[in-house]
Design a protein around this motif. Structure first.
Motif, PDB file in Angstrom:
ATOM      1  N   GLU A 151      26.985 -17.566  -2.422  1.00 24.93           N
ATOM      2  CA  GLU A 151      27.638 -16.606  -1.539  1.00 24.93           C
ATOM      3  C   GLU A 151      27.387 -16.973  -0.077  1.00 24.93           C
ATOM      4  OE1 GLU A 151      27.970 -11.836  -1.485  1.00 24.93           O
ATOM      5  OE2 GLU A 151      25.915 -12.578  -1.306  1.00 24.93           O
ATOM      6  N   CYS A 152      26.248 -17.564   0.192  1.00 22.82           N
ATOM      7  CA  CYS A 152      25.898 -17.930   1.571  1.00 22.82           C
ATOM      8  C   CYS A 152      26.692 -19.134   2.070  1.00 22.82           C
ATOM      9  CB  CYS A 152      24.411 -18.244   1.671  1.00 22.82           C
ATOM     10  SG  CYS A 152      23.371 -16.827   1.332  1.00 22.82           S
ATOM     11  N   PHE A 153      27.062 -20.030   1.183  1.00 26.28           N
ATOM     12  CA  PHE A 153      27.785 -21.226   1.595  1.00 26.28           C
ATOM     13  C   PHE A 153      29.274 -20.898   1.733  1.00 26.28           C
ATOM     14  CE2 PHE A 153      23.958 -23.132  -0.245  1.00 26.28           C
ATOM     15  CZ  PHE A 153      23.618 -24.015   0.756  1.00 26.28           C
ATOM     16  N   GLN A 154      29.659 -20.461   2.916  1.00 28.20           N
ATOM     17  CA  GLN A 154      31.039 -20.096   3.214  1.00 28.20           C
ATOM     18  C   GLN A 154      31.813 -21.331   3.671  1.00 28.20           C
ATOM     19  OE1 GLN A 154      32.419 -16.759   3.056  1.00 28.20           O
ATOM     20  NE2 GLN A 154      30.590 -16.627   1.770  1.00 28.20           N
ATOM     21  N   PHE A 155      33.106 -21.365   3.387  1.00 30.94           N
ATOM     22  CA  PHE A 155      33.933 -22.495   3.798  1.00 30.94           C
ATOM     23  C   PHE A 155      34.008 -22.596   5.316  1.00 30.94           C
ATOM     24  CE2 PHE A 155      35.499 -22.087  -0.535  1.00 30.94           C
ATOM     25  CZ  PHE A 155      35.518 -23.417  -0.913  1.00 30.94           C
ATOM     26  N   THR A 156      34.006 -23.814   5.807  1.00 27.78           N
ATOM     27  CA  THR A 156      34.159 -24.073   7.236  1.00 27.78           C
ATOM     28  C   THR A 156      35.636 -23.981   7.577  1.00 27.78           C
ATOM     29  OG1 THR A 156      32.301 -25.592   7.072  1.00 27.78           O
ATOM     30  CG2 THR A 156      33.633 -25.757   9.047  1.00 27.78           C
ATOM     31  N   GLY A 157      35.936 -23.528   8.771  1.00 28.89           N
ATOM     32  CA  GLY A 157      37.327 -23.423   9.191  1.00 28.89           C
ATOM     33  C   GLY A 157      37.915 -22.076   8.829  1.00 28.89           C
ATOM     34  N   SER A 158      39.210 -21.988   8.940  1.00 27.97           N
ATOM     35  CA  SER A 158      39.900 -20.727   8.699  1.00 27.97           C
ATOM     36  C   SER A 158      40.721 -20.804   7.429  1.00 27.97           C
ATOM     37  CB  SER A 158      40.830 -20.414   9.872  1.00 27.97           C
ATOM     38  OG  SER A 158      40.087 -20.271  11.051  1.00 27.97           O
ATOM     39  N   SER A 159      40.908 -19.644   6.829  1.00 26.64           N
ATOM     40  CA  SER A 159      41.718 -19.526   5.631  1.00 26.64           C
ATOM     41  C   SER A 159      42.877 -18.583   5.954  1.00 26.64           C
ATOM     42  CB  SER A 159      40.868 -18.929   4.500  1.00 26.64           C
ATOM     43  OG  SER A 159      41.681 -18.521   3.430  1.00 26.64           O
ATOM     44  N   ILE A 160      43.931 -18.651   5.164  1.00 27.93           N
ATOM     45  CA  ILE A 160      45.003 -17.677   5.364  1.00 27.93           C
ATOM     46  C   ILE A 160      44.546 -16.291   4.924  1.00 27.93           C
ATOM     47  CG2 ILE A 160      46.866 -19.357   5.187  1.00 27.93           C
ATOM     48  CD1 ILE A 160      47.313 -18.341   2.299  1.00 27.93           C
ATOM     49  N   PHE A 161      43.469 -16.241   4.128  1.00 25.42           N
ATOM     50  CA  PHE A 161      42.895 -14.971   3.698  1.00 25.42           C
ATOM     51  C   PHE A 161      41.653 -14.697   4.535  1.00 25.42           C
ATOM     52  CE2 PHE A 161      44.883 -16.857  -0.099  1.00 25.42           C
ATOM     53  CZ  PHE A 161      45.860 -15.895  -0.314  1.00 25.42           C
ATOM     54  N   SER A 162      41.519 -13.478   4.990  1.00 27.98           N
ATOM     55  CA  SER A 162      40.352 -13.117   5.794  1.00 27.98           C
ATOM     56  C   SER A 162      39.101 -13.104   4.916  1.00 27.98           C
ATOM     57  CB  SER A 162      40.547 -11.730   6.415  1.00 27.98           C
ATOM     58  OG  SER A 162      40.468 -10.739   5.409  1.00 27.98           O
ATOM     59  N   PRO A 163      37.927 -13.280   5.522  1.00 26.11           N
ATOM     60  CA  PRO A 163      36.684 -13.190   4.735  1.00 26.11           C
ATOM     61  C   PRO A 163      36.558 -11.841   4.014  1.00 26.11           C
ATOM     62  CG  PRO A 163      36.231 -14.120   6.893  1.00 26.11           C
ATOM     63  CD  PRO A 163      37.661 -13.666   6.899  1.00 26.11           C
ATOM     64  N   GLU A 164      37.089 -10.783   4.623  1.00 26.42           N
ATOM     65  CA  GLU A 164      37.038  -9.463   3.980  1.00 26.42           C
ATOM     66  C   GLU A 164      37.822  -9.458   2.672  1.00 26.42           C
ATOM     67  OE1 GLU A 164      36.036  -8.939   8.218  1.00 26.42           O
ATOM     68  OE2 GLU A 164      37.710  -9.932   7.238  1.00 26.42           O
ATOM     69  N   VAL A 165      39.017 -10.060   2.684  1.00 27.35           N
ATOM     70  CA  VAL A 165      39.839 -10.117   1.471  1.00 27.35           C
ATOM     71  C   VAL A 165      39.150 -10.970   0.408  1.00 27.35           C
ATOM     72  CG1 VAL A 165      42.017 -10.994   0.504  1.00 27.35           C
ATOM     73  CG2 VAL A 165      42.036  -9.662   2.620  1.00 27.35           C
TER      74      VAL A 165
END
Length: 194
Positions: A151-165
């Motif tokens: 859960e701690c290892f979040q993807f770098t950069g942006s996604s079309i989906f927000s982190p909340e989603v």
């Protein structure tokens, strides 16, 4: 060329996820560290990014293919992470989902089942809300993930989906019932093989 041409028996490397060239640890430093009970070598960091050097190093250790023993410390083991809730406060659903995940996974990380206190729940919700207001939930999860290490290892950069989603989808996910392999059908239809 970190440590090259030396013999090192005491080493503590910190915040490796932020290092510019961490590969030098494998190529230059590790060969200088003897494997002995008289050696202390520690690598530690919060997670920053996914599929980078630190994440790969962690996964290799988790798989038991490293000389290092991985140790994940969830936020709730630190007593400093608690805050007195106001009178009448009720936890949000996302906070309760997180509490349930912590309870389900805590035995793996700390050797016992942990039930979060009301003060810990409020701290979590309050602090998460702060990061959400700044559109930085990803940073919060990197620093304060607790259900599991990944859960701690979040993807770098942006996604079309927000982190909340993405977090909501993960929170609402159910265990798999089955995995199916779908392939081309090789049977007979009207006398001919297809």
């Amino acid at each position: 060329q970190l440590g090259r041409m030396k013999t090192i028996s005491l080493c503590h490397l910190s915040e490796l996820s932020t290092w510019e060239r961490p590969a030098q640890i494998d190529s230059a430093l590790l060969p200088t560290i003897p494997e002995s009970p008289r050696v202390f070598f520690m690598k530690e960091s919060t997670a920053k990014g996914r599929n980078n050097w630190w994440h790969k190093d962690w996964k290799v250790a988790r798989a038991g293919k490293s000389r290092f023993i991985p140790l994940f410390i969830p936020w709730y083991v630190e007593k400093k992470y608690s805050k007195q809730p106001p009178v009448g406060w009720t936890p949000r659903d996302t906070t309760l989902v997180h509490a349930r995940k912590c309870e389900e996974t805590s035995h793996h990380w700390v050797g016992k089942t942990v039930t979060l206190t009301r003060e810990q729940l409020f701290w979590y919700e309050f602090t998460r809300g702060y990061y959400e207001e700044k559109n930085a939930l990803k940073t919060f999860l990197e620093e304060f993930g607790a259900a599991d290490d990944e859960e701690c290892f979040q993807f770098t950069g942006s996604s079309i989906f927000s982190p909340e989603v993405l977090q909501r989808v993960e929170d609402q996910a159910r265990p798999l019932l089955a995995v199916l392999d779908v392939g081309p059908w090789e049977g007979r239809v009207g006398g001919e093989t297809r």
